[in-house]
Design a protein around this motif. Sequence first.
Motif, PDB file in Angstrom:
ATOM      1  N   UNK A  38       1.427  -1.608   0.172  1.00 16.13           N
ATOM      2  CA  UNK A  38      -0.558   0.142  -0.120  1.00 16.13           C
ATOM      3  C   UNK A  38       0.947   1.359   0.178  1.00 16.13           C
ATOM      4  N   UNK A  39       1.890   1.475   0.868  1.00 15.63           N
ATOM      5  CA  UNK A  39       2.983   2.311   0.844  1.00 15.63           C
ATOM      6  C   UNK A  39       3.849   2.395  -0.661  1.00 15.63           C
ATOM      7  N   UNK A  40       3.479   1.355  -1.625  1.00 12.02           N
ATOM      8  CA  UNK A  40       4.752   1.290  -2.344  1.00 12.02           C
ATOM      9  C   UNK A  40       3.461   2.022  -3.387  1.00 12.02           C
ATOM     10  N   UNK A  42       0.708   4.558  -2.519  1.00 12.63           N
ATOM     11  CA  UNK A  42       0.535   5.320  -2.310  1.00 12.63           C
ATOM     12  C   UNK A  42       2.077   6.485  -2.940  1.00 12.63           C
ATOM     13  N   UNK A  43       2.970   5.764  -2.848  1.00 15.26           N
ATOM     14  CA  UNK A  43       4.080   6.487  -3.578  1.00 15.26           C
ATOM     15  C   UNK A  43       4.193   6.266  -5.087  1.00 15.26           C
ATOM     16  N   UNK A  44       3.751   5.677  -5.974  1.00 13.88           N
ATOM     17  CA  UNK A  44       2.951   5.097  -7.231  1.00 13.88           C
ATOM     18  C   UNK A  44       2.381   6.418  -7.045  1.00 13.88           C
ATOM     19  N   UNK A  45       1.720   6.494  -7.622  1.00 14.29           N
ATOM     20  CA  UNK A  45       0.393   7.695  -7.339  1.00 14.29           C
ATOM     21  C   UNK A  45       1.130   9.621  -6.739  1.00 14.29           C
ATOM     22  N   UNK A  46       2.196   9.351  -6.350  1.00 18.90           N
ATOM     23  CA  UNK A  46       2.193  10.618  -6.147  1.00 18.90           C
ATOM     24  C   UNK A  46       3.868  10.797  -6.859  1.00 18.90           C
ATOM     25  N   UNK A  88       5.118  -4.645  -6.725  1.00 22.09           N
ATOM     26  CA  UNK A  88       3.852  -4.945  -6.618  1.00 22.09           C
ATOM     27  C   UNK A  88       3.083  -3.515  -5.988  1.00 22.09           C
ATOM     28  N   UNK A  89       2.954  -3.071  -4.976  1.00 20.78           N
ATOM     29  CA  UNK A  89       2.608  -1.913  -5.191  1.00 20.78           C
ATOM     30  C   UNK A  89       2.707  -0.163  -6.219  1.00 20.78           C
ATOM     31  N   UNK A  90       3.649  -0.632  -6.640  1.00 22.89           N
ATOM     32  CA  UNK A  90       4.004   0.162  -7.954  1.00 22.89           C
ATOM     33  C   UNK A  90       3.638  -0.023  -8.984  1.00 22.89           C
ATOM     34  N   UNK A  91       3.561  -1.422  -9.002  1.00 20.66           N
ATOM     35  CA  UNK A  91       3.003  -2.439 -10.611  1.00 20.66           C
ATOM     36  C   UNK A  91       1.209  -2.065 -10.096  1.00 20.66           C
ATOM     37  N   UNK A 164      13.043   5.395  -5.004  1.00 19.36           N
ATOM     38  CA  UNK A 164      12.081   5.053  -4.531  1.00 19.36           C
ATOM     39  C   UNK A 164      12.200   3.927  -2.977  1.00 19.36           C
ATOM     40  N   UNK A 165      11.744   5.212  -2.033  1.00 14.35           N
ATOM     41  CA  UNK A 165      11.584   3.629  -0.435  1.00 14.35           C
ATOM     42  C   UNK A 165      11.266   4.263   0.047  1.00 14.35           C
TER      43      UNK A 165
END
Length: 217
Positions: A38-40, A42-46, A88-91, A164-165
Amino acid sequence: MQIHNLSESNSVLNHFLAQIRDVSIQNDSLRFRRNIERIGEIMAYELSKVVSYEDVSISTPLGTKATTKIKDPLVICSILRAGLTLHLGFLNYFDAAENGFISAYRHHPNNDDYFDILVEYQAVADIEGKNVLLVDPMLATGQSIVAVYKKLVEKKTPAALHIAVVIAAPEGIAYLKEHLPSTCHLWIGAIDDKLNEKSYIVPGLGDAGDLAYGPKL
């Protein structure tokens, strides 16, 4: 290097960060993996706010609509094994992206605190002229990310580089500034206090790979 510290303003990101750090919660490996994922997301959205878009016209059941879609070709590359859940979050958001996977780990040749980084297995899409999103939950010394980047660009040149970290140490940020292109974007969930004598992030969260997938030999 342009740094984006996403925890500077309160959002649900901070809620998930609190849970992955909490020793009373983080040992639930399913929940830990889902929170990193889920953090991934959120980061992908930003991150999606800074990529290029193109105008398109789409057909709906009742007419047509002028809108936009992502123009930049993307390659999400994660560092095994801890990076898989963040990947996976980014994908989930950049579902048309190509993918890459590279193993990098700390090798202690003298069985003491000294280590170097070994980069071995890789399976990576062609990154030539594409935006590369290099993801790894923990930015400690920064040596793994730099070693992987150097491996990626041995024969190919990406159009842009995004790192992204989830959690970063100041020492790792400084190392990336010194060794990566000045045009690189660094996306961070939270910046912690320091590294300890073993180069682990303090207060950090422990070993992200072990928490997600179990202890290794």
